[in-house]
Design a protein around this motif. Structure first.
Motif, PDB file in Angstrom:
ATOM      1  N   MET A  18      52.870  47.864  37.648  1.00 60.79           N
ATOM      2  CA  MET A  18      52.529  48.086  39.036  1.00 60.79           C
ATOM      3  C   MET A  18      53.247  49.321  39.575  1.00 60.79           C
ATOM      4  N   THR A  19      52.624  49.963  40.566  1.00 62.23           N
ATOM      5  CA  THR A  19      53.246  51.117  41.179  1.00 62.23           C
ATOM      6  C   THR A  19      53.920  50.738  42.476  1.00 62.23           C
ATOM      7  N   GLY A  20      54.666  51.711  43.033  1.00 64.45           N
ATOM      8  CA  GLY A  20      55.376  51.457  44.283  1.00 64.45           C
ATOM      9  C   GLY A  20      54.417  51.326  45.448  1.00 64.45           C
ATOM     10  N   CYS A  21      54.958  51.013  46.630  1.00 59.50           N
ATOM     11  CA  CYS A  21      54.141  50.647  47.786  1.00 59.50           C
ATOM     12  C   CYS A  21      53.186  51.726  48.240  1.00 59.50           C
ATOM     13  N   GLY A  22      53.490  52.964  48.046  1.00 60.29           N
ATOM     14  CA  GLY A  22      52.592  54.016  48.503  1.00 60.29           C
ATOM     15  C   GLY A  22      51.441  54.263  47.563  1.00 60.29           C
ATOM     16  N   ASP A 317      46.537  49.747  48.827  1.00 60.47           N
ATOM     17  CA  ASP A 317      46.632  49.748  47.372  1.00 60.47           C
ATOM     18  C   ASP A 317      46.931  48.324  46.916  1.00 60.47           C
ATOM     19  N   LYS A 318      45.960  47.695  46.249  1.00 62.80           N
ATOM     20  CA  LYS A 318      46.084  46.274  45.903  1.00 62.80           C
ATOM     21  C   LYS A 318      47.141  46.033  44.830  1.00 62.80           C
ATOM     22  N   GLY A 319      47.294  46.976  43.904  1.00 61.95           N
ATOM     23  CA  GLY A 319      48.330  46.817  42.890  1.00 61.95           C
ATOM     24  C   GLY A 319      49.714  46.809  43.509  1.00 61.95           C
ATOM     25  N   TYR A 355      30.261  39.703  39.080  1.00 64.98           N
ATOM     26  CA  TYR A 355      31.583  40.076  39.587  1.00 64.98           C
ATOM     27  C   TYR A 355      31.984  41.452  39.059  1.00 64.98           C
ATOM     28  N   ALA A 356      31.730  41.691  37.781  1.00 65.57           N
ATOM     29  CA  ALA A 356      32.091  42.970  37.173  1.00 65.57           C
ATOM     30  C   ALA A 356      31.358  44.132  37.835  1.00 65.57           C
ATOM     31  N   ALA A 357      30.167  43.876  38.343  1.00 68.45           N
ATOM     32  CA  ALA A 357      29.361  44.939  38.947  1.00 68.45           C
ATOM     33  C   ALA A 357      29.785  45.287  40.376  1.00 68.45           C
ATOM     34  N   LEU A 358      30.634  44.475  40.993  1.00 71.85           N
ATOM     35  CA  LEU A 358      31.083  44.763  42.352  1.00 71.85           C
ATOM     36  C   LEU A 358      31.970  46.011  42.369  1.00 71.85           C
ATOM     37  N   PRO A 359      31.963  46.771  43.456  1.00 67.31           N
ATOM     38  CA  PRO A 359      32.833  47.961  43.545  1.00 67.31           C
ATOM     39  C   PRO A 359      34.296  47.568  43.399  1.00 67.31           C
ATOM     40  N   ASP A 360      35.039  48.365  42.667  1.00 70.53           N
ATOM     41  CA  ASP A 360      36.465  48.116  42.462  1.00 70.53           C
ATOM     42  C   ASP A 360      37.259  48.986  43.435  1.00 70.53           C
ATOM     43  N   THR A 361      37.882  48.339  44.408  1.00 71.46           N
ATOM     44  CA  THR A 361      38.658  49.077  45.407  1.00 71.46           C
ATOM     45  C   THR A 361      40.143  48.758  45.287  1.00 71.46           C
ATOM     46  N   ALA A 362      40.593  48.450  44.077  1.00 67.38           N
ATOM     47  CA  ALA A 362      41.999  48.095  43.886  1.00 67.38           C
ATOM     48  C   ALA A 362      42.925  49.253  44.234  1.00 67.38           C
ATOM     49  N   LYS A 363      42.520  50.470  43.916  1.00 62.48           N
ATOM     50  CA  LYS A 363      43.347  51.639  44.219  1.00 62.48           C
ATOM     51  C   LYS A 363      42.970  52.204  45.582  1.00 62.48           C
ATOM     52  N   ALA A 364      43.970  52.639  46.324  1.00 62.16           N
ATOM     53  CA  ALA A 364      43.725  53.203  47.648  1.00 62.16           C
ATOM     54  C   ALA A 364      42.986  54.537  47.535  1.00 62.16           C
ATOM     55  N   ASP A 365      42.110  54.771  48.491  1.00 62.95           N
ATOM     56  CA  ASP A 365      41.394  56.050  48.592  1.00 62.95           C
ATOM     57  C   ASP A 365      41.419  56.441  50.064  1.00 62.95           C
ATOM     58  N   LEU A 366      42.487  57.114  50.475  1.00 67.15           N
ATOM     59  CA  LEU A 366      42.676  57.422  51.887  1.00 67.15           C
ATOM     60  C   LEU A 366      41.637  58.405  52.410  1.00 67.15           C
ATOM     61  N   GLY A 367      41.195  59.314  51.568  1.00 68.06           N
ATOM     62  CA  GLY A 367      40.183  60.266  52.004  1.00 68.06           C
ATOM     63  C   GLY A 367      38.897  59.572  52.393  1.00 68.06           C
ATOM     64  N   ALA A 368      38.431  58.688  51.528  1.00 65.16           N
ATOM     65  CA  ALA A 368      37.199  57.948  51.823  1.00 65.16           C
ATOM     66  C   ALA A 368      37.393  57.039  53.026  1.00 65.16           C
TER      67      ALA A 368
END
Length: 543
Positions: A18-22, A317-319, A355-368
C-alpha cells in the motif's frame, strides 16, 4: 445490513503493498494477510468461553428485532433459521430439511422432523408459520419486513409443510431464509411473553445449540449448552458461553491480551499489530461482506448529482484508505455488493465477469475529478458528512473524504451525531435535512446479489435517498428478481449493475476483512463473516 474471489483452498495468502495517504508517497512495507474461512476444528469440550461484544449490549434478542452486530452475534446461536449459512456464503438445510421453489410465485418449506425447543416441545409447521408471519405485522415493525414485501400468504399445507405464495416472484427470498428472516421461535412462548419476548425479562424459546441462561443488563449475557440439541454433529462444545459488553477499543484489546476475554469478532483495526504479535492467542482474517462507504443521502443539491459523487470517488485513493483506516486488512471495492455475496451461487462466473467489467477507481485521479466538478457547476460547493459519534474508523473515513473534497475544489464539514440520531437518518427524511453524505459501514448477512441492490436503486426504495430512477435499471432488477433460472437472474443483475455502479449511489471505498481473535486455548470458530447468521459458538472448543 447498512452498517472478489473464490478461495481454492481453506486459506489464501495475500501480499498487499500500500502507498501513503496522498497516493504518491513511498510505498509502505508489504503486509501479508492469510484469508481463511475457518479455524482449526476444536479437539474437545471446554467449561466456559468469555466473548466480547464491541458493538455493545443488544437491544433485543427477538429475531424480528435483530438487525445489528451484537444481536446477531448472540442471537443466531439461540434461534436457528430454516437454512444454514455456510462459511463460503452458500446455504444448506437447517430447521427446514428442504426448501423448494415450486414455481415462480410458490416456495414450499419442509419442516425438519424430530426437532424440539429447549422446553421439550416439538417444532411444528404452526411454529414456522407463526415465526414467518410475524415479519408481516406492521405493529411489530420487524427489521426483516422488507424480505417479505412480495409475500401474499404463508400457510400450513401439510403436517410438516409450509407454503409461501408471492404476489410477484422474488428469487432473493430463499437465500434470505439463511438469516434472521428465517429464524424460528416457539409460538406458545412468544405469544405469552408478548412485548417482553427477546428481552432480559421476557426471555426466548428456540431450538439452537445454546439456550438463554441469564441476562444482566449492562454487564453480560450467559448462554448454556442445549444438551438435547437435535443435530448431534453440531452439539455445542462449550458448556457455558458468556458475552460481555466492551465498546472501548483499548479496554477490549487489553482484555484480549491478558486473557480476560477469550475471543471477539470485529477486533479493533487499530490493534491489529498488537494482536498479531501476542502469544496470548491468534488474530485470523476471513472473507467478508463488510464494506465502508460514503452514502449520498440528499435528494437535491451537490450529492444528488452523479458527477459530484463520481468526482469524490475519484479523489479518494482506495489503497491508501485501506492502509490508513483498515491497517491493510481489506481491499478496494468497485461497488456496494461484495463478491462474497454470490460466491456460493451456481451463476458465480456471470457475477464475477460483471464485477470485473466495472470501472476500477481504486487509484485517485484528481484531474478527472476536478473536471467533473467543473462540468457539474454545483450551486454550492460546501458539503456535510455525518457519522456516529465515537466511531474512530468512520471519523478517519470522513476526514479522508474531507481532504479529498478540498483537493477538488469542494469543502466538507464533518458532523458527529449520537448513535440513535444517526440510525434515524436511514428511515426519517427529516433527519437528513442539511446532510449530503453519511460515512457508514454495512454488511450482507445472507447470500445473494439481490439483497442490497433493489433497496438502493429502485424508485421509492428505502435507501434510494437521491431519488435515483433509471428505467433500464428498474427493468433489469425486476427481471433479476423474477427469473427462476440463476444464470438469467445473474445476467439481468449484471446489466443493471453496469449502469447504476458508475453512478456511485454509494461511494464504496473498501471491503473490510473479517477480524477474529481467539485465545490460544480455544479454536473452531468460523473466520469468514458467515458468523453473523450462523450458530458459530457451537463450534468453539478446546484447541
Amino acid at each position: 445490513m447498512i452498517v472478489g474471489k473464490k478461495w481454492a483452498g481453506p486459506a489464501l495468502a495475500l501480499t498487499l503493498a500500500m502507498t501513503g495517504c496522498g497516493g504518491g508517497g513511498r510505498p509502505a512495507a508489504a503486509e501479508t494477510f492469510e484469508l481463511t474461512e475457518t479455524t482449526p476444528a476444536a479437539t474437545g469440550d471446554v467449561a466456559s468461553v468469555t466473548w466480547a461484544l464491541p458493538a455493545g449490549e443488544p437491544a433485543s434478542l427477538d429475531p424480528a428485532r435483530t438487525g445489528d452486530y451484537s444481536a446477531n452475534t448472540v442471537g443466531t446461536n439461540l434461534c436457528e433459521s430454516l437454512l444454514r449459512l455456510n462459511t463460503d456464503y452458500s446455504t444448506s438445510p437447517g430447521l427446514a430439511s428442504e426448501v423448494t421453489q415450486r414455481d415462480a410465485t410458490t416456495v414450499v418449506i419442509t419442516v425438519r422432523d424430530g426437532v424440539r425447543f429447549w422446553d421439550g416441545a416439538a417444532l411444528t409447521a404452526e411454529d414456522v408459520v407463526y415465526s414467518l408471519r410475524r415479519n408481516l405485522d406492521p405493529r411489530l415493525a420487524s427489521y426483516s419486513a422488507h424480505v417479505f414485501a412480495n409475500v401474499a400468504s404463508i400457510d400450513k399445507t401439510g403436517p410438516l409443510e409450509v407454503t409461501v405464495r408471492f404476489r410477484t416472484p422474488d428469487m432473493q427470498f430463499i437465500p434470505d431464509l439463511a438469516g434472521v428472516p428465517g429464524a424460528i421461535v416457539e409460538e406458545r412462548f412468544a405469544t405469552r411473553a408478548a412485548a417482553r419476548f427477546g428481552t432480559a425479562s421476557g426471555g426466548l424459546m428456540c431450538t439452537g445449540p445454546f439456550r438463554l441462561d441469564g441476562w444482566q443488563s449492562g454487564r453480560k449475557i450467559t448462554l448454556k449448552r442445549n444438551d438435547a440439541y437435535w443435530d448431534a454433529g453440531r452439539r455445542a462444545k462449550a458448556a457455558t458461553f458468556q458475552f460481555v459488553f466492551l465498546t472501548d477499543s483499548s479496554t477490549l484489546t487489553s482484555a484480549l491480551l491478558s486473557g480476560e476475554v477469550d475471543g471477539v469478532y470485529g477486533a479493533p483495526a487499530g490493534s491489529i499489530a498488537a494482536l498479531r504479535k501476542t502469544g496470548a492467542g491468534r488474530l485470523y482474517f476471513g472473507p467478508s461482506t463488510e464494506t465502508v462507504s460514503l452514502g449520498a443521502v440528499a435528494a437535491d443539491g451537490p450529492a444528488a448529482d452523479p458527477r459530484i459523487r463520481q468526482a469524490l470517488d475519484l479523489a479518494i485513493d482506495k489503497g491508501s484508505f485501506v492502509t490508513s483506516v483498515l491497517k491493510g486488512a481489506g481491499e478496494p471495492l468497485k461497488t456496494f455488493t461484495p463478491p462474497l455475496a454470490w460466491s456460493g451461487s451456481p451463476a458465480k462466473s456471470v457475477y464475477d465477469a460483471g464485477y470485473a467489467a466495472l470501472p476500477d477507481t481504486a487509484k485517485a485521479d484528481l484531474g478527472a475529478a476536478r473536471q467533473l466538478v467543473t462540468d457539474a457547476a454545483p450551486s454550492r460547493r460546501d458539503l456535510v458528512v455525518a457519522l456516529p459519534a465515537g466511531d474512530q474508523s468512520l471519523l478517519q473515513t470522513a476526514t479522508i473524504a474531507q481532504a479529498a473534497a478540498q483537493r477538488i475544489g469542494l469543502t466538507m464539514t464533518i458532523r458527529q451525531l449520537q448513535p440513535a440520531e444517526f440510525s434515524g437518518l436511514f428511515y426519517d427524511p427529516g433527519l437528513r435535512d442539511g446532510i449530503d453524505f453519511i460515512a457508514t459501514t454495512g454488511y450482507l448477512e445472507v447470500p445473494g446479489a439481490l439483497y442490497y441492490a433493489p433497496g438502493f436503486v429502485l424508485k421509492g426504495a428505502t435507501f434510494n435517498w437521491t431519488h435515483y430512477d433509471n428505467p433500464e435499471v428498474t427493468r433489469n432488477i425486476t427481471a433479476a428478481v423474477s427469473a427462476t433460472d440463476p444464470a438469467a437472474s445473474a445476467r439481468a443483475f449484471v446489466a443493471a449493475q453496469a449502469i447504476y455502479g458508475p453512478a456511485k449511489l454509494q461511494i464504496t471505498l473498501a471491503e473490510s476483512y473479517n477480524r477474529l481473535f481467539l485465545n490460544k486455548r480455544i479454536t473452531g470458530a468460523p473466520a469468514s463473516f458467515s458468523y453473523i447468521s450462523s450458530a458459530w459458538a457451537a463450534l468453539v472448543g478446546q484447541a
